[in-house]
Design a protein around this motif. Structure first.
Motif, mmCIF file in Angstrom:
data_model
loop_
_atom_site.group_PDB
_atom_site.id
_atom_site.type_symbol
_atom_site.label_atom_id
_atom_site.label_comp_id
_atom_site.label_asym_id
_atom_site.label_seq_id
_atom_site.Cartn_x
_atom_site.Cartn_y
_atom_site.Cartn_z
ATOM 1 N N GLU A 212 25.729 -8.460 -16.255
ATOM 2 C CA GLU A 212 25.727 -9.924 -16.312
ATOM 3 C C GLU A 212 26.861 -10.511 -15.487
ATOM 4 O O GLU A 212 26.679 -11.541 -14.804
ATOM 5 N N GLU A 213 28.029 -9.887 -15.523
ATOM 6 C CA GLU A 213 29.164 -10.390 -14.747
ATOM 7 C C GLU A 213 28.953 -10.154 -13.256
ATOM 8 O O GLU A 213 29.314 -11.001 -12.425
ATOM 9 N N ARG B 40 26.661 -12.806 -12.143
ATOM 10 C CA ARG B 40 27.362 -14.092 -12.026
ATOM 11 C C ARG B 40 28.032 -14.221 -10.660
ATOM 12 O O ARG B 40 27.969 -15.283 -10.016
ATOM 13 N N ASP C 13 25.362 -14.643 -7.888
ATOM 14 C CA ASP C 13 24.671 -15.934 -7.879
ATOM 15 C C ASP C 13 25.291 -16.925 -6.900
ATOM 16 O O ASP C 13 24.675 -17.933 -6.555
#
Length: 282
Positions: free
Chosen positions: A40-41, A44, A47
């Motif tokens: 998830e990091e 991030r 993105d």
């Protein structure tokens, strides 16, 4: 040198120096492979420029998985121009209070993991006739300081390995090799440090909290990499002085670190808190 359209692979890219490097490379138009454990990091970070990022999560010490990981990274754009071995952990414990398992973990993550990844990628760079290998070591890779015996050992070792392969591949195959020596950079590295029993330390150091801004550290690292510098110190104040003394006056440095060690030993004997050394290093 511009990194526009260059393919950069960064391990430990989900936070700290790794994330800051990714942001800086993306700002120059690079294609960036983001690796680490926290998907998830990593996403991030990706993105910010999804068309120019590849999220490639893996556990750095899962050696059996590495051949497929390297093949995946290389096939994304048909090359890797620069690998930055950044993933790592540190330590905050006196040798007298440190379990052997902590030393083993530090050697695995900070030395054997970047070695294993580099060994798999290097033949591809040699066959291509171009490439750049980099590793985040530390001021502690040159200077032995209290509370970091295992970390210093691993970071000294990784410098030895990368210096040796530079001698083998720089002129023979045109592969650049850079060793990066950060001092105190404002990241979560001290909070995530291993205590003597292997547990997560859970709090930072004043020196890290007051350390160099991570974006500035990344800017200086990029400048050194762009010039293909063999060694890139990212240190100020006492840390920079310690690096200079290690070469110019090692006896003075040894006396200074021994004095700090004696202070910590006295605190240990008195049951007091072992505060960080005044010689700041990650």
């Amino acid at each position: 040198m511009s990194f526009a359209e260059k393919v950069i692979w960064i391990t430990g890219a989900s936070s700290g120096i790794g994330e800051a490097l990714a942001v800086a490379f993306l700002a120059q138009g690079a294609q960036v492979i983001l690796s680490g454990r926290r998907v998830e990091e990593l996403q991030r970070v990706a993105d910010q420029a999804p068309q120019r990022c590849r999220v490639l999560p893996f556990e750095s010490t899962d050696y059996d998985a590495l051949p497929a990981i390297v093949a995946d990274a290389w096939s994304w754009r048909g090359q890797v121009d620069l690998l930055i071995n950044n993933a790592g952990i540190t330590q905050r414990s006196l040798a007298l209070d440190t379990d052997f398992a902590v030393y083993r973990r530090l050697i695995e993550v900070d030395y054997l993991a970047p070695l294993a990844l580099t060994q798999l990628l290097l033949p591809k760079m040699v066959a291509r006739g171009a490439g750049h290998l980099a590793v985040i070591s530390s001021v502690a890779g040159k200077v032995g300081t209290p509370l970091r015996s295992g970390y210093c050992g691993a970071k000294h070792a990784v410098i030895g390995y990368f210096d040796a392969i530079r001698a083998e591949v720089e002129q023979a195959y045109g592969i650049h090799v850079s060793v990066i020596l950060p001092g105190s950079v404002h990241t979560a590295i001290a909070t995530n440090a291993l205590a003597g029993d292997g547990s997560r330390r859970g709090h930072s150091d004043p020196n890290i909290e007051n350390g160099m801004a991570v974006a500035l550290a990344a800017e200086r690292i990029l400048a050194g990499l762009a010039e293909h510098q063999r060694e890139i110190p990212i240190a100020e104040g006492m840390e920079l002085l310690a690096l200079q003394l290690r070469v110019g006056n090692p006896e003075q440095l040894f006396a200074f670190t021994a004095k700090e060690g004696a202070r910590l030993a006295a605190l240990r004997a008195a049951g007091g808190s072992l505060d960080p050394s005044d010689i700041r290093s990650q």
